[in-house]
Scaffold this motif. Structure first.
Motif, PDB file in Angstrom:
ATOM      1  N   MET A 179      28.031  -7.076  21.363  1.00 36.85           N
ATOM      2  CA  MET A 179      29.087  -6.514  20.502  1.00 36.85           C
ATOM      3  C   MET A 179      30.239  -6.600  21.573  1.00 36.85           C
ATOM      4  O   MET A 179      31.494  -6.753  20.947  1.00 36.85           O
ATOM      5  N   ASP A 180      30.158  -6.643  22.827  1.00 35.04           N
ATOM      6  CA  ASP A 180      31.337  -7.005  23.591  1.00 35.04           C
ATOM      7  C   ASP A 180      31.788  -8.262  23.448  1.00 35.04           C
ATOM      8  O   ASP A 180      33.239  -8.430  23.612  1.00 35.04           O
ATOM      9  N   ASP A 181      31.086  -9.214  23.427  1.00 36.70           N
ATOM     10  CA  ASP A 181      31.373 -10.773  23.098  1.00 36.70           C
ATOM     11  C   ASP A 181      32.061 -10.712  21.870  1.00 36.70           C
ATOM     12  O   ASP A 181      33.222 -11.537  21.806  1.00 36.70           O
ATOM     13  N   PHE A 182      31.564 -10.133  20.881  1.00 36.33           N
ATOM     14  CA  PHE A 182      32.189  -9.918  19.533  1.00 36.33           C
ATOM     15  C   PHE A 182      33.615  -9.588  19.484  1.00 36.33           C
ATOM     16  O   PHE A 182      34.513  -9.738  18.736  1.00 36.33           O
ATOM     17  N   ARG A 183      33.581  -8.124  20.289  1.00 35.92           N
ATOM     18  CA  ARG A 183      34.859  -7.425  20.455  1.00 35.92           C
ATOM     19  C   ARG A 183      35.964  -8.314  20.819  1.00 35.92           C
ATOM     20  O   ARG A 183      37.349  -8.292  20.289  1.00 35.92           O
ATOM     21  N   LEU A 184      35.739  -9.093  21.824  1.00 36.01           N
ATOM     22  CA  LEU A 184      36.627  -9.900  22.372  1.00 36.01           C
ATOM     23  C   LEU A 184      37.136 -10.984  21.531  1.00 36.01           C
ATOM     24  O   LEU A 184      38.408 -11.249  21.678  1.00 36.01           O
ATOM     25  N   ALA A 185      36.397 -11.863  20.733  1.00 41.14           N
ATOM     26  CA  ALA A 185      36.907 -12.608  19.780  1.00 41.14           C
ATOM     27  C   ALA A 185      37.652 -11.883  18.742  1.00 41.14           C
ATOM     28  O   ALA A 185      38.535 -12.778  18.408  1.00 41.14           O
ATOM     29  N   LEU A 186      37.214 -10.764  18.379  1.00 45.91           N
ATOM     30  CA  LEU A 186      37.914 -10.179  17.176  1.00 45.91           C
ATOM     31  C   LEU A 186      39.280  -9.850  17.830  1.00 45.91           C
ATOM     32  O   LEU A 186      40.434  -9.996  17.219  1.00 45.91           O
ATOM     33  N   GLU A 187      39.460  -9.442  19.006  1.00 44.17           N
ATOM     34  CA  GLU A 187      40.771  -9.072  19.596  1.00 44.17           C
ATOM     35  C   GLU A 187      41.709 -10.148  19.683  1.00 44.17           C
ATOM     36  O   GLU A 187      42.931 -10.061  19.489  1.00 44.17           O
ATOM     37  N   GLU A 188      41.178 -11.429  20.215  1.00 47.85           N
ATOM     38  CA  GLU A 188      42.073 -12.637  20.061  1.00 47.85           C
ATOM     39  C   GLU A 188      42.705 -12.962  18.705  1.00 47.85           C
ATOM     40  O   GLU A 188      43.665 -13.384  18.584  1.00 47.85           O
ATOM     41  N   GLY A 189      41.607 -12.943  17.684  1.00 47.91           N
ATOM     42  CA  GLY A 189      42.259 -13.270  16.440  1.00 47.91           C
ATOM     43  C   GLY A 189      42.948 -12.404  15.760  1.00 47.91           C
ATOM     44  O   GLY A 189      43.969 -12.722  15.168  1.00 47.91           O
ATOM     45  N   LEU A 190      42.657 -11.134  16.107  1.00 48.56           N
ATOM     46  CA  LEU A 190      43.465 -10.046  15.325  1.00 48.56           C
ATOM     47  C   LEU A 190      44.646  -9.602  16.207  1.00 48.56           C
ATOM     48  O   LEU A 190      45.593  -8.971  15.798  1.00 48.56           O
ATOM     49  N   ASN A 191      44.886 -10.040  17.243  1.00 50.98           N
ATOM     50  CA  ASN A 191      45.888  -9.706  18.178  1.00 50.98           C
ATOM     51  C   ASN A 191      46.108  -8.408  18.451  1.00 50.98           C
ATOM     52  O   ASN A 191      47.322  -7.876  18.227  1.00 50.98           O
ATOM     53  N   ARG A 192      44.970  -7.605  18.741  1.00 50.08           N
ATOM     54  CA  ARG A 192      45.074  -5.978  18.821  1.00 50.08           C
ATOM     55  C   ARG A 192      43.855  -5.599  19.517  1.00 50.08           C
ATOM     56  O   ARG A 192      42.798  -5.958  19.374  1.00 50.08           O
TER      57      ARG A 192
END
Length: 245
Positions: A179-192
């Protein structure tokens, strides 16, 4: 990842200086050394200071689409922390900036999980790496000096160099990821920044497809994967980059 984009070894005399130059690399490439090509400034600051890109504030003059090559050819074997210190010094010198850690109140997403709606954790498998893909034209290349397969950490660093925030996320497919890997990808895409309150351990396969905007993606992430992103304001430790003049 694009495995066929092979760059020549840097023709630079050994020294303790980090060489920074505008990049003509297609995509991004990275190897031990470091030899980082085609990266934006935020991605390299994230690597050198070991911070998530969404936790970095750049001045407007440097928060742009410019890509650079960052090359260090040390005259001897160096520990990772020592190379990172040289990278930090090289960034500050070349761009004329100071870098400090500060607490800031920021817009974030709090990530939670719907009971009995999320993918089941994978069992009976060894986590040798992960992959995360999304719609868009960008890709990254990861190479090792000795030809061995890249580690999960190297893949994660390459993923952090992709400029997802320019187009957002509409589709995402994550295999064997924490989930940490997934969180990082989401942060990059959503810019938050995203705060993980899912308490989901282990590795997962997660896919969300068919969205046409960031807002639709957030809703489909809930509907298709049982993962909820709730907007909030929280105090976050940020890495603040400021011009010296």
């Amino acid at each position: 990842m694009h495995p066929n984009d092979v760059e020549a070894k840097p023709d630079i005399p050994p020294s303790y200086e980090v060489h920074v130059s505008p990049s003509s690399t297609s995509g991004t490439t990275g190897s031990e050394g470091p030899d980082l090509r085609g990266f934006g400034l935020k991605a390299v600051v994230a690597k050198a200071y070991e911070k998530d890109p969404s936790r970095i504030l750049l001045p407007a003059s440097l928060d742009n689409e410019e890509r650079y090559d960052f090359v260090l050819v040390p005259p001897r074997e160096m520990e990772r922390a020592e190379m990172f210190r040289l990278m930090q010094q090289g960034i500050e010198k070349h761009f004329g900036v100071s870098v400090t850690v500060e607490d800031r109140v920021m817009d974030v997403y709090v990530m939670t999980a719907l009971a009995n709606k999320t993918p089941a954790a994978k069992t009976g498998e060894v986590n040798l790496g992960f992959s995360i893909g999304w719609s868009g034209p960008e890709y990254a290349v990861v190479r090792t000096r000795d030809g061995t397969p890249p580690t999960a950490e190297m893949l994660r660093e390459a993923a952090s160099g992709l400029n997802l925030s320019s187009s957002g996320i509409v589709d995402i497919s994550a295999d064997n990821c924490t989930m940490d890997d997934f969180r990082l990808a989401l942060e990059e895409g959503l810019n938050r920044p995203i705060l993980d309150d899912t308490n989901m351990k282990g590795t997962y396969d997660i896919a969300v497809r068919g969205a046409r905007s960031n807002e639709a993606f957030v809703q489909m992430l809930r509907d298709q994967a049982g993962i909820v992103l709730t907007p909030a304001r929280r105090n976050i430790e940020m890495l603040v980059v400021r011009p010296l003049s």
